[in-house]
Scaffold this motif. Structure first.
Motif, PDB file in Angstrom:
ATOM      1  N   GLU A  92       0.850  -1.212   0.063  1.00  0.00           N
ATOM      2  CA  GLU A  92      -0.006   0.028  -0.094  1.00  0.00           C
ATOM      3  C   GLU A  92       0.805   1.387  -0.066  1.00  0.00           C
ATOM      4  OE1 GLU A  92      -3.207   0.912   2.800  1.00  0.00           O
ATOM      5  OE2 GLU A  92      -3.818  -1.367   2.475  1.00  0.00           O
TER       6      GLU A  92
ATOM      7  N   CYS B 188       2.063   1.827  -3.366  1.00  0.00           N
ATOM      8  CA  CYS B 188       1.216   2.460  -4.181  1.00  0.00           C
ATOM      9  C   CYS B 188       1.179   3.913  -3.901  1.00  0.00           C
ATOM     10  CB  CYS B 188      -0.143   1.680  -4.164  1.00  0.00           C
ATOM     11  SG  CYS B 188      -0.185   0.022  -4.649  1.00  0.00           S
ATOM     12  N   GLN B 189       0.979   4.287  -2.776  1.00  0.00           N
ATOM     13  CA  GLN B 189       0.656   5.594  -2.175  1.00  0.00           C
ATOM     14  C   GLN B 189       1.785   6.608  -2.833  1.00  0.00           C
ATOM     15  OE1 GLN B 189       0.262   5.637   1.845  1.00  0.00           O
ATOM     16  NE2 GLN B 189      -0.995   7.731   2.000  1.00  0.00           N
TER      17      GLN B 189
ATOM     18  N   GLY C 216       1.329   7.515  -5.893  1.00  0.00           N
ATOM     19  CA  GLY C 216      -0.258   8.207  -6.101  1.00  0.00           C
ATOM     20  C   GLY C 216      -1.220   7.104  -6.776  1.00  0.00           C
TER      21      GLY C 216
ATOM     22  N   GLN D 289      -4.154   5.089  -6.260  1.00  0.00           N
ATOM     23  CA  GLN D 289      -5.086   5.054  -5.389  1.00  0.00           C
ATOM     24  C   GLN D 289      -5.767   3.573  -5.301  1.00  0.00           C
ATOM     25  OE1 GLN D 289      -5.900   7.767  -3.826  1.00  0.00           O
ATOM     26  NE2 GLN D 289      -4.230   8.711  -4.997  1.00  0.00           N
ATOM     27  N   PRO D 290      -6.376   3.149  -4.061  1.00  0.00           N
ATOM     28  CA  PRO D 290      -6.688   1.793  -3.865  1.00  0.00           C
ATOM     29  C   PRO D 290      -7.881   1.450  -4.791  1.00  0.00           C
ATOM     30  CG  PRO D 290      -6.171   2.637  -1.930  1.00  0.00           C
ATOM     31  CD  PRO D 290      -5.983   3.826  -2.766  1.00  0.00           C
ATOM     32  N   HIS D 291      -8.853   2.448  -5.192  1.00  0.00           N
ATOM     33  CA  HIS D 291     -10.120   2.448  -5.886  1.00  0.00           C
ATOM     34  C   HIS D 291      -9.756   2.129  -7.130  1.00  0.00           C
ATOM     35  CE1 HIS D 291      -9.783   6.811  -5.324  1.00  0.00           C
ATOM     36  NE2 HIS D 291     -10.174   6.889  -6.545  1.00  0.00           N
ATOM     37  N   TRP D 292      -8.574   2.426  -7.716  1.00  0.00           N
ATOM     38  CA  TRP D 292      -8.561   2.207  -9.189  1.00  0.00           C
ATOM     39  C   TRP D 292      -8.045   0.904  -9.672  1.00  0.00           C
ATOM     40  CZ3 TRP D 292      -3.616   6.214 -10.049  1.00  0.00           C
ATOM     41  CH2 TRP D 292      -3.938   7.401  -9.983  1.00  0.00           C
TER      42      TRP D 292
ATOM     43  N   GLU E 185      -2.935   9.019 -14.857  1.00  0.00           N
ATOM     44  CA  GLU E 185      -3.121   7.901 -13.831  1.00  0.00           C
ATOM     45  C   GLU E 185      -2.792   6.534 -14.241  1.00  0.00           C
ATOM     46  OE1 GLU E 185      -7.368  10.053 -11.933  1.00  0.00           O
ATOM     47  OE2 GLU E 185      -7.582   8.390 -13.240  1.00  0.00           O
TER      48      GLU E 185
ATOM     49  N   THR F  26       1.856  16.702 -10.276  1.00  0.00           N
ATOM     50  CA  THR F  26       2.130  15.248 -10.391  1.00  0.00           C
ATOM     51  C   THR F  26       3.359  14.903 -10.913  1.00  0.00           C
ATOM     52  OG1 THR F  26      -0.555  15.392 -10.585  1.00  0.00           O
ATOM     53  CG2 THR F  26       0.799  13.362 -10.980  1.00  0.00           C
TER      54      THR F  26
END
Ligand SMILES: Nc1ncnc2c1ncn2[C@@H]1O[C@H](COP(=O)(O)OP(=O)(O)OP(=O)(O)O)[C@@H](O)[C@H]1O
Length: 205
Positions: free
Chosen positions: A103, A106-107, A110, A112-115, A127, A157
């Motif tokens: 996690e 991933c963070q 950037g 995101q878990p919901h991707w 993204e 970004t």
């Protein structure tokens, strides 16, 4: 060390794109590559990552040629990430095919878990680019060819992506070839820069 030795390549007979081009990138080193559109920068990147085979010369990683199976230790990251993913796989599967980042990892990029439950077309280009950069950091990867990877990102970004990549590269001593038209970016990131034109590579001092 990643060593491109005297590479020659052409798509069209009699029109050489690269002629006896040599380039060495050490572990942990960041090298910049500029050149006009169509000069052959992506082609050189693909040769380094084993996507294309040189007509002459060879690419040597440490003392061996690139492996033909398993994790590719030299990863080419293209400007258009949708070219690099299976459109019918969800993001979680796309990542997992290469490795399973934590996690926190991933963070850092950037992601995101919901991707993870989405298909690639349901992410923006920027993204999806971040997903592809993260995917390319699988264990066993030693060198990255970052081919215009931040062009489609907004300035904040972009900075975040390069910071995350710098940190990862330092931790793992990853060598990185940054291909870009952005001279300021190359100056900021790279200790050594080259310009490609007329099938030749020239060091920039
Ligand atoms: N598969 C292919 N078949 C034939 N020609 C190709 C192929 N791929 C690329 N080319 C041509 O080779 C040349 C170099 O392409 P390449 O993508 O390496 O350039 P580049 O320097 O990365 O350009 P840009 O800065 O616009 O991304 C271009 O003229 C391109 O049209």
């Amino acid at each position: 060390m990643l060593n491109a030795h005297q590479l020659s390549f052409q798509f069209t007979a009699g029109v050489p794109l690269l002629q006896n081009v040599s380039l060495a990138i050490e572990a942990g080193q960041w090298v910049g590559l500029s050149g006009d559109s169509g000069a052959g920068k992506s082609t050189l990147g693909k040769l380094l990552a084993g996507y294309l085979t040189p007509h002459k010369g060879n690419v040597i990683l440490d003392n061996a040629t690139l492996p033909t199976s398993g994790v590719q230790p030299v990863q080419w990251l293209p400007q258009s990430p949708e070219l690099a993913v299976n459109p019918r796989w969800r993001v979680a599967k796309i990542l997992r095919e290469a490795w399973t980042p934590s996690e926190a990892q991933c963070q850092a990029f950037g992601v995101q878990p919901h991707w993870l439950s989405r298909f690639p077309h349901a992410l923006s280009g920027g993204e999806l680019q971040r997903v592809c950069v993260l995917r390319a950091l699988a264990p066993g990867v030693r060198f990255l060819v970052a081919d215009e990877i931040s062009t489609m990102l907004d300035p904040i970004t972009q900075v975040e992506l390069w910071q995350a990549l710098k940190q990862k590269a330092e931790q793992r001593r990853l060598g990185v070839l940054v291909i870009s038209h952005d001279t300021a970016l190359l100056k900021r990131l790279c200790t050594q820069r080259y310009h490609l034109s007329n099938a030749q590579l020239t060091p920039i001092s």
